[in-house]
Design a protein around this motif. Structure first.
Motif, PDB file in Angstrom:
ATOM      1  N   LYS A 151     -26.216  15.917  26.719  1.00 45.83           N
ATOM      2  CA  LYS A 151     -26.471  15.377  25.371  1.00 45.83           C
ATOM      3  C   LYS A 151     -25.837  13.984  25.226  1.00 45.83           C
ATOM      4  N   ARG A 211     -31.833  23.584  34.995  1.00 43.15           N
ATOM      5  CA  ARG A 211     -30.951  23.570  33.825  1.00 43.15           C
ATOM      6  C   ARG A 211     -30.454  24.990  33.596  1.00 43.15           C
ATOM      7  N   ARG A 261     -28.047  11.467  27.110  1.00 39.53           N
ATOM      8  CA  ARG A 261     -29.355  11.248  26.454  1.00 39.53           C
ATOM      9  C   ARG A 261     -29.178  10.536  25.115  1.00 39.53           C
ATOM     10  N   ASP A 262     -28.085  10.839  24.406  1.00 42.97           N
ATOM     11  CA  ASP A 262     -27.816  10.151  23.132  1.00 42.97           C
ATOM     12  C   ASP A 262     -27.585   8.654  23.330  1.00 42.97           C
ATOM     13  N   ALA A 294     -26.428  23.177  30.742  1.00 45.75           N
ATOM     14  CA  ALA A 294     -26.890  22.699  29.430  1.00 45.75           C
ATOM     15  C   ALA A 294     -26.008  23.187  28.285  1.00 45.75           C
ATOM     16  N   LYS A 302     -21.497  19.591  27.346  1.00 45.02           N
ATOM     17  CA  LYS A 302     -22.008  18.491  26.527  1.00 45.02           C
ATOM     18  C   LYS A 302     -22.502  17.248  27.276  1.00 45.02           C
TER      19      LYS A 302
END
Ligand code: G4P
Length: 193
Positions: free
Chosen positions: A163, A177, A166-167, A157, A160
């Motif tokens: 993220k 995680r 998910r973005d 986690a 990157k």
């Protein structure tokens, strides 16, 4: 997933470069019972999705994909890696740069095996910067197929990849995680299932 987290704490080993070795139960030696249990957790998590194929990239993802595919009663499919840039046009391709490995490669799958009708669950063992999975996302989308979700065994986690995925609105389910490595100790964060 508590069973996985416990195993990481007991048998995972931290190596220089923020690498976690899990070759005793995921990457080389495979604990099939643990992996089957992971597959059941993803089956329940992605229960509301219609999935026609489970897809990964060779090599370590294959065992994960096979067990999930068995659980969902659909075929497993893996993208192959090639050093060359140009491949024959009977394949869907994407270019991947791996920070972890420090090299670039092409991933490809035969056009016969992935069609616009497919609803795909992507799975992999690790998610670091996520270049491998992002390559797979590009490849599946270039085939016109739909990505229903992403199942990750271990997400780092502090890098990157999670993220970025998910973005993009992708539903990522990581079973463990890693928040950080501190003095060769694994610090776990909260997993998705
Ligand atoms: P990257 O963009 O930072 O390169 O990360 P990515 O998430 O794409 O992962 C790249 C490769 O590195 C993957 O293997 C992944 O499994 C591996 N990897 C990343 N972090 C770790 C780690 O902490 N421990 C271990 N054991 N592997 C890690 P790959 O290129 O798909 O190769 P293969 O091992 O599946 O053959």
């Amino acid at each position: 997933m508590k069973e996985l987290e416990q195993r990481i704490m007991e048998d995972g080993r931290v190596r220089p470069g923020e690498i976690l070795l899990v070759d005793g139960f995921i990457n080389q030696g495979i604990d099939v019972t643990l992996m089957s249990n992971m597959a059941k957790v993803w089956r329940d998590y992605f229960n509301d999705k219609t999935i026609t194929k489970v897809m990964t990239i060779e090599a370590s993802g294959i065992a994960v994909a096979v067990l999930v595919a068995q659980e969902l009663n659909v075929p497993a499919l893996f993208a192959k890696k090639y050093e060359t840039v140009n491949l024959t046009d009977d394949r869907h391709c994407a270019r991947v740069y791996s920070y972890t490995r420090g090299r670039e490669y092409t991933i490809a799958v035969s056009k016969r095996l992935l069609s616009p009708d497919d609803h795909v669950l992507l799975v992999d063992d690790f998610l670091a910067n996520g270049c491998a999975i992002q390559g797979l996302v590009k490849l599946v989308r270039s085939a016109g197929a739909t990505i229903e979700g992403v199942g990750i065994v271990i997400e780092k986690a502090f890098q990157k990849g999670g993220k970025i995925l998910r973005d993009q609105g992708l539903d990522v389910c990581s079973l463990a995680r890693i928040a950080a490595f501190e003095d060769d100790r694994v610090i776990l964060g909260e997993a998705d299932a």
